[in-house]
Write an enzyme that holds these catalytic residues in place. Structure first.
Site, PDB file in Angstrom:
ATOM      1  N   ASP A 148       0.822  -1.210   0.000  1.00 48.51           N
ATOM      2  CA  ASP A 148       0.000   0.000   0.000  1.00 48.51           C
ATOM      3  C   ASP A 148       0.859   1.263   0.000  1.00 48.51           C
ATOM      4  O   ASP A 148       0.376   2.345   0.350  1.00 48.51           O
ATOM      5  CB  ASP A 148      -0.902   0.024   1.249  1.00 48.51           C
ATOM      6  CG  ASP A 148      -2.201  -0.741   1.018  1.00 48.51           C
ATOM      7  OD1 ASP A 148      -2.387  -1.252  -0.092  1.00 48.51           O
ATOM      8  OD2 ASP A 148      -3.012  -0.831   1.963  1.00 48.51           O
ATOM      9  N   ASP A 325      -7.207  -7.405  13.695  1.00 46.43           N
ATOM     10  CA  ASP A 325      -6.868  -8.747  14.136  1.00 46.43           C
ATOM     11  C   ASP A 325      -7.738  -9.179  15.317  1.00 46.43           C
ATOM     12  O   ASP A 325      -8.258 -10.278  15.357  1.00 46.43           O
ATOM     13  CB  ASP A 325      -5.387  -8.822  14.518  1.00 46.43           C
ATOM     14  CG  ASP A 325      -4.925  -7.548  15.219  1.00 46.43           C
ATOM     15  OD1 ASP A 325      -5.749  -6.925  15.920  1.00 46.43           O
ATOM     16  OD2 ASP A 325      -3.763  -7.172  15.055  1.00 46.43           O
TER      17      ASP A 325
END
Length: 581
Positions: A148, A325
């Protein structure tokens, strides 16, 4: 004339004294009727939170000691583990070679290795190289670099590195997006949408600064292959730069406690442990009385291997918080998947070595967890298992386990802990020296924090000499964690702020001789002066000086030490120096 002037002075002094007495008397009345009751209420609120926290810490330490040290509830004794082999032994002709290929495909599952990165100039070679060096059949593994990066030069370097490994017959894919929507979660989600990932049974995730050993998959995948109820295998972090400065050594102490106590106790008791080091624990005795799904502690977001079907059943990656997460782990746990922590498998990583980077990291972790609590509390409370989940869990999600997840994992660990640490030790105790009507029980001010410190020190015997620095530093960081927790709970404008932690990579090897406290030069870089820390330091200095001169509680020694800690960090005397951005 002189006599008259003297009488005027005496009269003025008397009037001033009378006025001062009136002000003092008025302040005493206001203090007793308005300030003292509020402050005393804050004291008892802090006492209640202290009891919650010390019971939680004591429970974790006891479980870790009994289960792991005494009963040896290690992963290999609780779960089936056998090395993966093809089982073939042909003579080398065409038929045998074809059989061996079929046996390898049956034995070695298809594995996807994801490496999300963002402008990782210092470490991209290390992470990509380590992933490409993993021991696994070349035709049964796919390395996926999710870049990214917004810096074109860095993107070109990463792409070139991937092409170099591709020329070495490594199955590596370089993937980019036209936006950074969802940050890391968005990149992981997009990565799983590619057609070639549909053939993969498991996915290993490594942040850009993580370097797994070559046998990482050979040690972790067998747990997943032979135990179909396990959705994730989480490994331990090892830090290559822990001795760079005092700040990194303190971080290592906290994370070692997390892995040695929180992760071990959570996983060994089939509790709830978090993917990215965020962890919680189940009461083993109550598990026997009130059985339910094995909700393990949340893993750490990286250096772990997920079962792809567990990710899909939980709803995939979501970018609604900065702890993607933990979000996935909570949802997967409520679906009945178990998480396993294996502390003997370690993956090299890097600690934030600058105070600025560490502040950003802690804000992201704390704020994201509190915000996830806000978003998922109702969902957790109303959760009901489906028939498929009942088959996997053998029981539904019990009321006790929902309560434990909401109260212990989220409320105590993610909300109470940061608020209590700053509010009590940096606000209430210093302010109490100016309000003599307020009393603080010695068991809450001395015995409880001492007990928590001792339980931490027991698992960090090599760092006993650093415990005073650890206490003062953690109290300073509690200011940022409390602000982050409130930001997440109230969902203010900075709730989804994401700042990538700076990495140093190989350059850290040149900085091993940095002294524990490296003096920086605030005049050369204004951004190294932290105003919030200096404001709290001024408040603490005023309280300590008042207690020294006029007070009677004798807290000034502790308050002065804490003030100096805020001053040191406020002027940038922490971590290593980096060029100003």
């Amino acid at each position: 004339m002189e006599g008259q002037w003297g009488r005027w002075r005496l009269a003025a002094a008397a009037a001033a004294s009378s006025s001062g007495d009136q002000i003092a008397a008025a302040w005493a009345v206001v203090r007793a009727r308005a300030v003292a009751p509020v402050l005393q209420f804050a004291v008892w609120a802090c006492m209640a939170m202290s009891v919650m926290l010390v019971l939680e810490v004591a429970y974790m330490s006891l479980v870790s000691l009994v289960a792991v040290k005494l009963l040896r509830r290690v992963p290999e004794r609780r779960y089936k583990w056998e090395p993966i082999t093809t089982g073939s032994g042909g003579d080398g002709d065409g038929e045998d070679e074809e059989a061996a290929t079929g046996g390898r495909e049956a034995a070695f599952p298809m594995v996807l290795v994801q490496i999300p990165m963002y402008n990782e100039k210092e470490v991209y070679k290390l992470s990509i190289g380590a992933a490409c060096a993993l021991t696994w059949p070349p035709d049964r593994i796919i390395i996926q670099v999710l870049d990214d990066s917004t810096d074109p030069a860095i993107k070109d370097l990463v792409e070139l590195e991937c092409k170099d490994w591709a020329r070495k017959e490594i199955n590596i894919k370089y993937e980019i997006r036209d936006n950074r929507k969802g940050y890391k979660a968005g990149a992981l989600k997009k990565g799983m949408e590619h057609i070639y990932t549909q053939q993969c049974d498991f996915v290993a995730i490594f942040d850009a600064d993580f370097q797994p050993e070559s046998d990482f998959l050979l040690k972790t995948i067998p747990f997943l292959v032979h135990n179909p109820k396990i959705g994730l295998v989480q490994t331990r972090w090892e830090f290559v730069n822990y001795d760079v400065c005092l700040m990194t050594r303190i971080q290592k102490m906290s994370l070692d406690y997390h892995f040695k106590v929180e992760q071990e106790s959570g996983s060994s008791m089939h509790s709830f442990f978090g993917f990215n080091g965020k962890i919680q624990y189940q009461n083993y005795l109550r598990e026997l009385i009130m059985p339910g799904p094995n909700i393990s502690d949340l893993p750490t977001g990286t250096a772990g291997v997920w079962r792809v079907s567990a990710i899909n059943e939980a709803g995939g990656w979501k970018d609604r918080t900065t702890v993607e997460d933990m979000d996935l782990a909570v949802r997967a746990s409520l679906k009945g998947w178990q998480f396993l922590y294996v502390g003997d498998i370690r993956v090299k990583s890097e600690l934030p070595s600058t105070f600025k980077a560490y502040r950003h990291q802690q804000h992201r972790w704390t704020c994201g967890a509190a915000n996830l609590f806000r978003k998922m509390a109702t969902e957790i409370a109303k959760n009901k298992a489906s028939l498929l989940q009942y088959d996997r869990m053998e029981h539904g999600v019990s009321v006790w386990k929902k309560f434990h997840l909401l109260y212990s994992f989220f409320f105590v660990r993610r909300v109470v802990a940061p608020i209590l640490t700053f509010l009590f030790y940096c606000v209430v105790i210093p302010l109490s020296v100016m309000v003599p009507e307020v009393s603080i029980p010695v068991w809450g001010m001395v015995y409880i924090p001492t007990a928590i410190t001792i339980m931490n020190a027991i698992r960090n015997p090599g760092s006993l000499h650093l415990m005073p620095f650890w206490i003062l530093f953690e109290n300073v960081m509690a200011m940022h964690r409390m602000r982050a927790a409130l930001t997440g709970l109230l969902e203010t404008m900075n709730v989804n702020q994401w700042v990538v932690t700076e990495k140093v990579g190989d350059h850290v090897k040149d900085k091993l001789e940095v002294p524990l406290l490296e003096p920086l030069k605030p005049t050369d870089c204004v951004e190294r002066i932290y105003i919030p820390e200096l404001m709290v330091a001024f408040y603490l200095l005023v309280c300590a000086s008042y207690d020294l001169v006029l007070g009677a509680k004798h807290y000034y020694l502790y308050i002065y030490l804490q003030a100096f800690a805020f001053i040191a960090l406020g002027f940038g005397f922490a971590g290593t120096s980096t060029p100003c951005s």
